[in-house]
Scaffold this motif. Sequence first.
Motif, PDB file in Angstrom:
ATOM      1  N   LEU A  63       0.825  -1.209   0.000  1.00 14.49           N
ATOM      2  CA  LEU A  63       0.000   0.000   0.000  1.00 14.49           C
ATOM      3  C   LEU A  63       0.859   1.260   0.000  1.00 14.49           C
ATOM      4  CD1 LEU A  63      -2.914   1.080   0.054  1.00 14.49           C
ATOM      5  CD2 LEU A  63      -2.748   1.089   2.550  1.00 14.49           C
ATOM      6  N   ALA A  64       1.906   1.272   0.801  1.00 16.41           N
ATOM      7  CA  ALA A  64       2.796   2.441   0.856  1.00 16.41           C
ATOM      8  C   ALA A  64       3.499   2.649  -0.487  1.00 16.41           C
ATOM      9  CB  ALA A  64       3.815   2.268   1.975  1.00 16.41           C
ATOM     10  N   THR A  65       3.923   1.574  -1.119  1.00 15.66           N
ATOM     11  CA  THR A  65       4.564   1.678  -2.432  1.00 15.66           C
ATOM     12  C   THR A  65       3.591   2.225  -3.460  1.00 15.66           C
ATOM     13  OG1 THR A  65       6.057  -0.161  -1.911  1.00 15.66           O
ATOM     14  CG2 THR A  65       5.761   0.379  -4.242  1.00 15.66           C
ATOM     15  N   CYS A  66       2.374   1.722  -3.460  1.00 19.59           N
ATOM     16  CA  CYS A  66       1.359   2.217  -4.393  1.00 19.59           C
ATOM     17  C   CYS A  66       1.017   3.677  -4.105  1.00 19.59           C
ATOM     18  CB  CYS A  66       0.114   1.339  -4.331  1.00 19.59           C
ATOM     19  SG  CYS A  66       0.360  -0.283  -5.093  1.00 19.59           S
ATOM     20  N   GLY A  67       1.039   4.052  -2.837  1.00 16.46           N
ATOM     21  CA  GLY A  67       0.822   5.447  -2.487  1.00 16.46           C
ATOM     22  C   GLY A  67       1.882   6.343  -3.113  1.00 16.46           C
ATOM     23  N   ASP A  68       3.116   5.872  -3.127  1.00 11.08           N
ATOM     24  CA  ASP A  68       4.195   6.632  -3.773  1.00 11.08           C
ATOM     25  C   ASP A  68       3.938   6.779  -5.273  1.00 11.08           C
ATOM     26  OD1 ASP A  68       5.511   6.845  -1.366  1.00 11.08           O
ATOM     27  OD2 ASP A  68       6.908   5.205  -1.775  1.00 11.08           O
ATOM     28  N   PHE A  69       3.530   5.681  -5.907  1.00 11.68           N
ATOM     29  CA  PHE A  69       3.267   5.728  -7.348  1.00 11.68           C
ATOM     30  C   PHE A  69       2.144   6.725  -7.665  1.00 11.68           C
ATOM     31  CE2 PHE A  69       4.672   1.021  -7.923  1.00 11.68           C
ATOM     32  CZ  PHE A  69       5.998   1.406  -7.978  1.00 11.68           C
ATOM     33  N   ILE A  70       1.063   6.641  -6.927  1.00 12.74           N
ATOM     34  CA  ILE A  70      -0.087   7.525  -7.164  1.00 12.74           C
ATOM     35  C   ILE A  70       0.281   8.977  -6.860  1.00 12.74           C
ATOM     36  CG2 ILE A  70      -2.429   8.121  -6.414  1.00 12.74           C
ATOM     37  CD1 ILE A  70      -2.439   5.637  -8.120  1.00 12.74           C
ATOM     38  N   ALA A  71       1.002   9.208  -5.775  1.00 14.57           N
ATOM     39  CA  ALA A  71       1.386  10.581  -5.403  1.00 14.57           C
ATOM     40  C   ALA A  71       2.240  11.234  -6.477  1.00 14.57           C
ATOM     41  CB  ALA A  71       2.137  10.578  -4.071  1.00 14.57           C
ATOM     42  N   ARG A  72       3.005  10.449  -7.185  1.00 18.33           N
ATOM     43  CA  ARG A  72       3.870  10.995  -8.228  1.00 18.33           C
ATOM     44  C   ARG A  72       3.063  11.476  -9.437  1.00 18.33           C
ATOM     45  NH1 ARG A  72       7.888  13.839  -8.427  1.00 18.33           N
ATOM     46  NH2 ARG A  72       9.054  12.496  -7.087  1.00 18.33           N
ATOM     47  N   ILE A  73       1.945  10.820  -9.737  1.00 19.04           N
ATOM     48  CA  ILE A  73       1.189  11.211 -10.936  1.00 19.04           C
ATOM     49  C   ILE A  73      -0.061  12.024 -10.627  1.00 19.04           C
ATOM     50  CG2 ILE A  73       2.057   9.300 -12.315  1.00 19.04           C
ATOM     51  CD1 ILE A  73      -0.636   7.914 -11.898  1.00 19.04           C
ATOM     52  N   LYS A  74      -0.563  11.974  -9.400  1.00 14.79           N
ATOM     53  CA  LYS A  74      -1.760  12.734  -8.995  1.00 14.79           C
ATOM     54  C   LYS A  74      -1.394  13.597  -7.795  1.00 14.79           C
ATOM     55  CE  LYS A  74      -5.544  11.802 -10.418  1.00 14.79           C
ATOM     56  NZ  LYS A  74      -6.353  12.444 -11.419  1.00 14.79           N
ATOM     57  N   LYS A  75      -0.889  14.770  -8.062  1.00 12.83           N
ATOM     58  CA  LYS A  75      -0.330  15.617  -7.006  1.00 12.83           C
ATOM     59  C   LYS A  75      -1.364  16.402  -6.199  1.00 12.83           C
ATOM     60  CE  LYS A  75       4.021  16.089  -9.427  1.00 12.83           C
ATOM     61  NZ  LYS A  75       4.799  15.159  -8.682  1.00 12.83           N
ATOM     62  N   ASP A  76      -2.603  16.392  -6.583  1.00  9.70           N
ATOM     63  CA  ASP A  76      -3.611  17.223  -5.915  1.00  9.70           C
ATOM     64  C   ASP A  76      -4.547  16.431  -5.001  1.00  9.70           C
ATOM     65  OD1 ASP A  76      -4.763  15.874  -8.020  1.00  9.70           O
ATOM     66  OD2 ASP A  76      -6.063  17.528  -8.616  1.00  9.70           O
ATOM     67  N   LEU A  77      -4.156  15.243  -4.579  1.00  9.45           N
ATOM     68  CA  LEU A  77      -5.022  14.407  -3.759  1.00  9.45           C
ATOM     69  C   LEU A  77      -4.767  14.620  -2.265  1.00  9.45           C
ATOM     70  CD1 LEU A  77      -4.668  11.012  -5.667  1.00  9.45           C
ATOM     71  CD2 LEU A  77      -6.524  12.671  -5.869  1.00  9.45           C
ATOM     72  N   SER A  78      -5.831  14.508  -1.492  1.00 11.78           N
ATOM     73  CA  SER A  78      -5.671  14.486  -0.041  1.00 11.78           C
ATOM     74  C   SER A  78      -5.145  13.102   0.349  1.00 11.78           C
ATOM     75  CB  SER A  78      -7.016  14.740   0.640  1.00 11.78           C
ATOM     76  OG  SER A  78      -7.878  13.629   0.441  1.00 11.78           O
ATOM     77  N   LEU A  79      -4.722  12.949   1.605  1.00  8.05           N
ATOM     78  CA  LEU A  79      -4.228  11.639   2.046  1.00  8.05           C
ATOM     79  C   LEU A  79      -5.320  10.571   1.987  1.00  8.05           C
ATOM     80  CD1 LEU A  79      -1.801  12.406   5.007  1.00  8.05           C
ATOM     81  CD2 LEU A  79      -1.255  11.439   2.774  1.00  8.05           C
ATOM     82  N   VAL A  80      -6.553  10.955   2.242  1.00  9.21           N
ATOM     83  CA  VAL A  80      -7.664   9.996   2.179  1.00  9.21           C
ATOM     84  C   VAL A  80      -7.872   9.540   0.735  1.00  9.21           C
ATOM     85  CG1 VAL A  80     -10.153   9.708   2.504  1.00  9.21           C
ATOM     86  CG2 VAL A  80      -8.806  10.910   4.238  1.00  9.21           C
ATOM     87  N   GLU A  81      -7.883  10.488  -0.194  1.00 10.36           N
ATOM     88  CA  GLU A  81      -8.031  10.142  -1.608  1.00 10.36           C
ATOM     89  C   GLU A  81      -6.836   9.334  -2.102  1.00 10.36           C
ATOM     90  OE1 GLU A  81     -10.476  13.950  -3.378  1.00 10.36           O
ATOM     91  OE2 GLU A  81      -8.351  14.224  -2.855  1.00 10.36           O
ATOM     92  N   LEU A  82      -5.657   9.724  -1.654  1.00  8.16           N
ATOM     93  CA  LEU A  82      -4.437   9.019  -2.046  1.00  8.16           C
ATOM     94  C   LEU A  82      -4.485   7.567  -1.578  1.00  8.16           C
ATOM     95  CD1 LEU A  82      -1.580   9.179  -3.288  1.00  8.16           C
ATOM     96  CD2 LEU A  82      -0.769   9.902  -1.043  1.00  8.16           C
ATOM     97  N   LYS A  83      -4.954   7.354  -0.354  1.00  4.90           N
ATOM     98  CA  LYS A  83      -5.039   5.991   0.168  1.00  4.90           C
ATOM     99  C   LYS A  83      -6.037   5.164  -0.632  1.00  4.90           C
ATOM    100  CE  LYS A  83      -5.627   3.280   4.370  1.00  4.90           C
ATOM    101  NZ  LYS A  83      -5.919   3.338   5.809  1.00  4.90           N
TER     102      LYS A  83
END
Length: 129
Positions: free
Chosen positions: A71-91
Amino acid sequence: MKYIKYIVIILLLLLVIKCFNSPEIPVNPTAGENSFRETNVNNDSDQWYVGGNLHKKNIIDWKNATEANKLATCGDFIARIKKDLSLVELKDKASELKDCIDEATKGTNTSDQSKVSEIGALCLVTMGY
């Protein structure tokens, strides 16, 4: 015209893979330069985004990893391409990506030597990112 579609898909995959190879992922992109994961300590009790280390590993390592690491690794991947998400959306998005990678690699050994980032990129394209 048929080949243009394939060229666009390949270019998108290369772009996503390039994004995955970045060493530092911002937890909160609007917080400034010092907001990177390695230096950001959050007081939240649920620090699900900490400890992901599968970015450059093979799928066999993914299959043996903990759910938290995935989950943490996927969070890194998503955070890199979707920079405008809150932590809840990112999770939520990270969980969807984790499920996609799990599903894509479940029950087969043929992808065990593939990179997590490659399968992740394919999942992200499939998911519409």
